[in-house]
Structure formats: structure tokens, C-alpha cells
Design a protein around this motif. Sequence first.
Motif, PDB file in Angstrom:
ATOM      1  N   GLN A 138       0.844  -1.184   0.000  1.00 20.97           N
ATOM      2  CA  GLN A 138       0.000   0.000   0.000  1.00 20.97           C
ATOM      3  C   GLN A 138       0.887   1.245   0.000  1.00 20.97           C
ATOM      4  OE1 GLN A 138      -3.352  -0.031  -0.042  1.00 20.97           O
ATOM      5  NE2 GLN A 138      -3.730   2.166   0.162  1.00 20.97           N
ATOM      6  N   VAL A 139       0.861   1.981  -1.102  1.00 23.59           N
ATOM      7  CA  VAL A 139       1.715   3.160  -1.227  1.00 23.59           C
ATOM      8  C   VAL A 139       1.189   4.271  -0.325  1.00 23.59           C
ATOM      9  CG1 VAL A 139       2.614   4.906  -2.805  1.00 23.59           C
ATOM     10  CG2 VAL A 139       2.336   2.541  -3.584  1.00 23.59           C
ATOM     11  N   PRO A 140       2.023   4.799   0.581  1.00 21.03           N
ATOM     12  CA  PRO A 140       1.558   5.875   1.466  1.00 21.03           C
ATOM     13  C   PRO A 140       1.484   7.213   0.740  1.00 21.03           C
ATOM     14  CG  PRO A 140       3.872   5.423   1.882  1.00 21.03           C
ATOM     15  CD  PRO A 140       3.422   4.420   0.853  1.00 21.03           C
ATOM     16  N   THR A 141       0.703   8.122   1.280  1.00 20.06           N
ATOM     17  CA  THR A 141       0.625   9.453   0.706  1.00 20.06           C
ATOM     18  C   THR A 141       1.935  10.195   0.932  1.00 20.06           C
ATOM     19  OG1 THR A 141      -0.206  10.471   2.735  1.00 20.06           O
ATOM     20  CG2 THR A 141      -1.848   9.525   1.225  1.00 20.06           C
ATOM     21  N   THR A 165       0.727  -5.277   2.819  1.00 26.14           N
ATOM     22  CA  THR A 165       1.720  -4.651   3.689  1.00 26.14           C
ATOM     23  C   THR A 165       1.525  -3.137   3.639  1.00 26.14           C
ATOM     24  OG1 THR A 165       3.415  -4.510   1.950  1.00 26.14           O
ATOM     25  CG2 THR A 165       3.370  -6.511   3.293  1.00 26.14           C
ATOM     26  N   ILE A 166       1.595  -2.517   4.806  1.00 26.18           N
ATOM     27  CA  ILE A 166       1.360  -1.076   4.890  1.00 26.18           C
ATOM     28  C   ILE A 166       2.337  -0.451   5.881  1.00 26.18           C
ATOM     29  CG2 ILE A 166      -1.116  -1.377   4.447  1.00 26.18           C
ATOM     30  CD1 ILE A 166      -1.586  -0.716   7.445  1.00 26.18           C
ATOM     31  N   TYR A 167       2.523   0.842   5.744  1.00 20.78           N
ATOM     32  CA  TYR A 167       3.080   1.608   6.842  1.00 20.78           C
ATOM     33  C   TYR A 167       1.924   1.851   7.805  1.00 20.78           C
ATOM     34  CZ  TYR A 167       7.490   2.276   4.448  1.00 20.78           C
ATOM     35  OH  TYR A 167       8.707   2.054   3.853  1.00 20.78           O
ATOM     36  N   SER A 168       2.140   1.545   9.061  1.00 26.21           N
ATOM     37  CA  SER A 168       1.069   1.491  10.053  1.00 26.21           C
ATOM     38  C   SER A 168       0.239   2.773  10.086  1.00 26.21           C
ATOM     39  CB  SER A 168       1.675   1.242  11.439  1.00 26.21           C
ATOM     40  OG  SER A 168       0.669   1.139  12.413  1.00 26.21           O
ATOM     41  N   ALA A 169      -1.051   2.596  10.373  1.00 21.97           N
ATOM     42  CA  ALA A 169      -1.941   3.756  10.498  1.00 21.97           C
ATOM     43  C   ALA A 169      -1.494   4.672  11.632  1.00 21.97           C
ATOM     44  CB  ALA A 169      -3.376   3.287  10.735  1.00 21.97           C
ATOM     45  N   GLU A 170      -0.993   4.071  12.701  1.00 23.48           N
ATOM     46  CA  GLU A 170      -0.535   4.858  13.843  1.00 23.48           C
ATOM     47  C   GLU A 170       0.757   4.250  14.379  1.00 23.48           C
ATOM     48  OE1 GLU A 170      -2.918   6.821  16.341  1.00 23.48           O
ATOM     49  OE2 GLU A 170      -4.717   6.772  15.093  1.00 23.48           O
ATOM     50  N   TYR A 171       1.581   5.108  14.961  1.00 20.08           N
ATOM     51  CA  TYR A 171       2.853   4.681  15.537  1.00 20.08           C
ATOM     52  C   TYR A 171       2.899   5.051  17.008  1.00 20.08           C
ATOM     53  CZ  TYR A 171       4.806   3.599  10.968  1.00 20.08           C
ATOM     54  OH  TYR A 171       5.041   3.023   9.741  1.00 20.08           O
ATOM     55  N   SER A 198      19.425  -3.674   4.709  1.00 20.01           N
ATOM     56  CA  SER A 198      18.629  -3.189   5.840  1.00 20.01           C
ATOM     57  C   SER A 198      19.457  -2.340   6.795  1.00 20.01           C
ATOM     58  CB  SER A 198      18.033  -4.377   6.602  1.00 20.01           C
ATOM     59  OG  SER A 198      19.068  -5.225   7.099  1.00 20.01           O
ATOM     60  N   VAL A 199      20.697  -2.022   6.422  1.00 24.91           N
ATOM     61  CA  VAL A 199      21.587  -1.275   7.307  1.00 24.91           C
ATOM     62  C   VAL A 199      21.118   0.173   7.404  1.00 24.91           C
ATOM     63  CG1 VAL A 199      23.946  -0.441   7.655  1.00 24.91           C
ATOM     64  CG2 VAL A 199      23.546  -2.772   6.841  1.00 24.91           C
ATOM     65  N   GLY A 200      21.121   0.703   8.639  1.00 23.30           N
ATOM     66  CA  GLY A 200      20.691   2.069   8.886  1.00 23.30           C
ATOM     67  C   GLY A 200      19.383   2.108   9.642  1.00 23.30           C
ATOM     68  N   ALA A 201      18.821   3.311   9.771  1.00 21.15           N
ATOM     69  CA  ALA A 201      17.547   3.500  10.468  1.00 21.15           C
ATOM     70  C   ALA A 201      16.416   3.553   9.450  1.00 21.15           C
ATOM     71  CB  ALA A 201      17.590   4.786  11.293  1.00 21.15           C
ATOM     72  N   TRP A 202      15.302   2.908   9.777  1.00 26.56           N
ATOM     73  CA  TRP A 202      14.170   2.932   8.858  1.00 26.56           C
ATOM     74  C   TRP A 202      12.861   2.662   9.596  1.00 26.56           C
ATOM     75  CZ3 TRP A 202      12.593  -2.203   9.127  1.00 26.56           C
ATOM     76  CH2 TRP A 202      13.579  -3.181   9.299  1.00 26.56           C
ATOM     77  N   THR A 203      11.790   3.096   8.946  1.00 25.85           N
ATOM     78  CA  THR A 203      10.438   2.853   9.440  1.00 25.85           C
ATOM     79  C   THR A 203       9.929   1.579   8.792  1.00 25.85           C
ATOM     80  OG1 THR A 203      10.047   5.218   9.691  1.00 25.85           O
ATOM     81  CG2 THR A 203       8.104   3.792   9.641  1.00 25.85           C
ATOM     82  N   ALA A 204       9.420   0.666   9.606  1.00 24.83           N
ATOM     83  CA  ALA A 204       9.077  -0.675   9.120  1.00 24.83           C
ATOM     84  C   ALA A 204       7.659  -0.752   8.579  1.00 24.83           C
ATOM     85  CB  ALA A 204       9.237  -1.688  10.244  1.00 24.83           C
ATOM     86  N   LEU A 205       7.494  -1.661   7.625  1.00 19.26           N
ATOM     87  CA  LEU A 205       6.168  -2.049   7.160  1.00 19.26           C
ATOM     88  C   LEU A 205       5.560  -3.062   8.129  1.00 19.26           C
ATOM     89  CD1 LEU A 205       6.996  -2.552   3.395  1.00 19.26           C
ATOM     90  CD2 LEU A 205       5.372  -0.891   4.284  1.00 19.26           C
ATOM     91  N   THR A 206       4.250  -3.176   8.094  1.00 17.92           N
ATOM     92  CA  THR A 206       3.559  -4.189   8.892  1.00 17.92           C
ATOM     93  C   THR A 206       2.575  -4.948   8.007  1.00 17.92           C
ATOM     94  OG1 THR A 206       1.943  -2.508   9.582  1.00 17.92           O
ATOM     95  CG2 THR A 206       3.737  -2.996  11.099  1.00 17.92           C
TER      96      THR A 206
END
Length: 627
Positions: A138-141, A165-171, A198-206
Motif C-alpha cells: 500500500q503506497v503511502p501518501t 503490507t502497509i506503513y502502520s496507520a498509527e505509531y 537493511s543497514v541504517g535507520a528505517w520505518t518498518a512495514l507491517t
Amino acid sequence: MNGAEAFVAHNFTHIVIGGGTAGLVVASRLSEDASITVGVLEAGPAAPDEPRINVPGRLGETLFTEYDWQFETIPQPGFGGRTLPWNRGKVLGGSSAMNFMMWCRGNKGDYDAWEKLGNKGWGWDGLLPYFKKSETFQVPTREYQEKHQAHYDQDYHGASGPLHTIYSAEYGASSQYWHETLENLGVESNRSHMSGSSVGAWTALTAVDPSTQQRCYSVPAYYLPASHRENLVLLTNATVRNVILEKGKGADEYIARGVRFVHASNEYTVSVSGEIILAAGTVQSPQLLELSGIGNPDILKAANIEPLVINPNVGENLQEHMQTMIIYELDPSILTPEALRSDPLLAAAADEQYETSKSGPRTAVGYSAAYLPFSHYTTPEEISRLASHLSSTAPTSKTDPTTQNDARLRDQILSSRFSSPFPSGQIEFLFDVSNYSPFFKSEPGKRYGTMMQMLQYPFSVGSIHIPASSSNNRPTDSDDKPVINPRYYEGPGGEVDFLTMTAAQKFGHKICETQPLKNIIVKRVFPPLPDNVAEGEAEEESWENWVRDTTLTDWHPVGTCAMGGDEGIKGGVVDERLRVYGVRGLRVCDASVMPLQIAAHLQATVYAIGEKGADMIREDWVGRGGG
């Protein structure tokens, strides 16, 4: 006829043992071919409407319940004699129904290492089509991307697969500070963490369905859309005893002819004309092979089971991520999942918000992580100390000298990651708002966060085997819990793991002492700061005893039915097409076939294994004239 009698009355071409993550992928894909009739045997119940499974913000609530096998390791000398609970899913969907939904992949080099061992087609390039085949991303805005640093490269994502798979609705409250905090420590954000590094900092999909805001796992993604097919037959609450083997024409060959199982206290046998696919997971796939007479003859004889196919690799090569959890008291205004579990009013309000708008804390399963190489968070002196241990590492779990070459090559691959010009993340660092530690009891009314340090490439190598028979007359069976011995921190390789984990604690604590994450932290509570160490001055703090006393499983075991590659049966259990050595018509398709651990949470890789395995099985079925 009851359910079991109706099941065995079918003329199955294929039987899948284990309706879990990979098993339902295989069953669903095989049933797309009308010439195939596939039966699925699952030990647990079906629970498609269970809110503890479906509601993302209720993750963890199925642990130690009727949906959990509740396995346990034997006492671990490396942990001072402690045993560890090993939670695995005992429900349709397996562990995909109870995991924490994080969706990520390993590094390109992780999978290329499998191919380097001789497993053709299992490198990054061979697996990427199956990663994409399983997924609908799911492509985020653009607004969302900027707010949450939700970076991606769409070329590496699927657009029409069964898994959403999405970037979560809320964090959680900590995620908004993660990237800036890591940047202040010299860690760059990874803008495409699914594309081979995967090296570095990133926001995960769920793994969450954006239309329902429910967990997306192998049941709604693969089984339910295919469940109307007459050539797909499922039986739940069916405990498999063994695969029935018949002597073939070759001197050392057997043929898989059927499965013996128990349902409602009655025993049944079901036959198969094609193949049996074992997808019972890293714990129970080797268990069922041994119960079927495939494995180390010494182990089989002790269990009163006749050895049919001699292979000492069965149940060996166990590799597991391990983790520690540092606990911090947080600003009392922060809402945590733990607070919802302890406050009925907060929980009721969250449930109402979720039911009416599919929003709020019950959807907050977003994670931000950082995978870092050892060189980033330690000193040159510690690297030198580690190098001296690396030079002395040797395989610690292999029982047969003929298997040593493959184990040495695996250790060489592991060692090379410490000095490679293409860094890999030896440790995953992840902070989340809640107290996840079983060693620290929360005070009522207080809010907590957990800083997790997770070892990705363990040198510790263990085993899983059936136990010896408790009676001279009764053979061991599948009701007898397997002997799980990860050998955490044991031997020279285990000492490497211990040194790596000890160094990681210092950096994990440093993250929590760095702005802006530090703004929401009141103080560290577990382990408490020593009396002679002030806040912000913990650089020289000793972590050794605490690490040994509190290290836990990270629920990512692999390798117990590994692909043998160039070594064949001397180095593994299955070939590159997942066929069990010495048996015709029997394959294994789950995380147990992975010859080396990866730097990632496992579910995306296991789905890809299921997709690739299903293609192989269908190709061979057509090749033999079945399709």
C-alpha cells in the motif's frame, strides 16, 4: 462421516503437514491447478474471527494461550542454567497468526550466502520475484511519507500479491523521534530498506490489511480466498504422528506414501499419490522427520524408532536470533499497549475507536528500527578482541565428522561479515512503548518503554531432536515435546555472540540518552543504574552478568532441515528443490530449510520460501505428467 473420515476418503495428490505460514501458501498455490487435490493437516484450531489475533494493537495476547505450543528449551549453560519459553503458533496460520507483524527482508548478501553454499536459485535475485509475488504494498501518501520517514522503492515491492503490507496507520510515541535520534549518533536513514540492504535507520512495514485494519496473515491472505475450491481440503485439530515410508527399488531409497495422524483421540491414515510437503516449522519439521525414521540412528534408536534413512543433519544447525530488553520509565502521558491491558476504561475507549473508525491505539503497531554493523557501536579494542575469538571458532553442534566442511564454510561466511566492505547489520536496535521484559514487573500507573538489542548472525549453533523413549516398549511420539537446545553463548562461537551482545547494550542505552528520544524518558529502571554511575555517564558500565542473566529468544529459529547445497546429504536435509535426501515424494518447505540466519524478521522470507517451493512442486508435478 466425521471430519477426519471425510478427509481420509479423498484421493489426494498432495498433502501439506502444517497449516501455518508457508504451509497455507503451498496449499493455496497448488490448488490453483485443477489436476492437484491437496489436503492440509493442522494441529491447532481455526480462529479466523479471534480478536486477539486480528486486532493489530492486541499483539502478544495469544502468547501462552490455547493458540501457543508453549515449547521450552532445556537448561542453557550459557544462560547460567536457565530455560527459555519458545512460543510457536498452534492455530491455523501458525506463527503468522501470533507474530508482531513486522515486514522486512534480509540483506542481499544473506540470501546470496545460501547460494554460495551450493543452493542454486536461492540467492537474492532468485528470491526477489517471490518476495514480490506474495505482497501487495500500500503506497503511502506524500504527506505520510514525510511525517513518518516512510521511504521505499516501489520497484522492489509487489502490487498484486495475497499479503497486504502497509506503513502502520498509527505509531507509538517513540517513533517520531527515532530517525533524528539515530542521525544524532551518526546513523543515516535507509531510504529503501526492502531493496537488499537493511543497514541504517528505517520505518518498518507491517502485515496489516488497509481496508479492515486487521492482521494480514496466511489465513485471510492465502487460505480463505481459496477455501471454496473442491480440490483444497483442510482438517484442523489433527496431530500428525509420522510420515509413512515404503521401501523403494533403490538400495537406500524410500517413498512417502501417506500420513498417520490423530483426530478427536482416534488414529487415522491418509494416502497420497504424489507428494507430502512438511511445513511444520523449525521445531516440528525435524521432529516429524525423526518420528518417521529419518535422522541420526542413535537418536532414533533411543526413541524406539527404526532408523530408515540415515541423516545426522536432521534437527542440527539450529540458529536463532536472541535479544535483550532494557526498560525505561516514560513520561506518564504516553499511552502504551500495557496501559490498555491494565486499565479497562482505556481499553474500552480504544476498542470503541477501533470498531467505529478503524483508528487509534488498537492500530498502533508501527515500528522504527536500526540495523547496525558491529564497527558502528564498538571500539577498535573490542573489534580486536572479537577477531581473536573468530579465529578460534569451530562448529559446536555437528555430531558427524563428515558434516564439518559445510559448517566451516558457514562460519567463514559469518566471520566475513565483520570485515566486509558491504556492512551488514549484526544487531537490530528497536525501541517501543511498553514493558516487554519478563524480568521486570511494572509499577501500576507508570508507563514504560523497551529498548531491544537483537543479534542477527549467531555463531551459537544448536539442535532440536525427539526425546528418548520414556518406556522400553513405547516409541516416542508427537505428544512428547521435542528437546530444544539452542546452545546459546556456548563454545568459541557462543563467546563471539556474547561479546557482540554485551557491546550492543552500551549503544542501546546511548540511543535512549540521546535527544530527542531522551525527551520522553524519565529514567532507566532495568537494569537500574549502578550506584556509582550517574545518568549520562554509563559508558564504562559493565553489562556482562546482566546479558547472561536476561537474554531471551527473538522467536526466529531456522536451519534444522537445512538445504545441503554442494555437500548434499553430508551437509543438509533437503536439496535445492526442498526434497528430503533419501526419500521420494517428501519435501520440507518452511524456515527450517534456511541454511544460514538472515538479518531480518522472518515472515516475509518464509512467505517467499512458500511461494518458491510451491512453484517447484507444481513444475515437478507437470513434469511427471500430473498436470
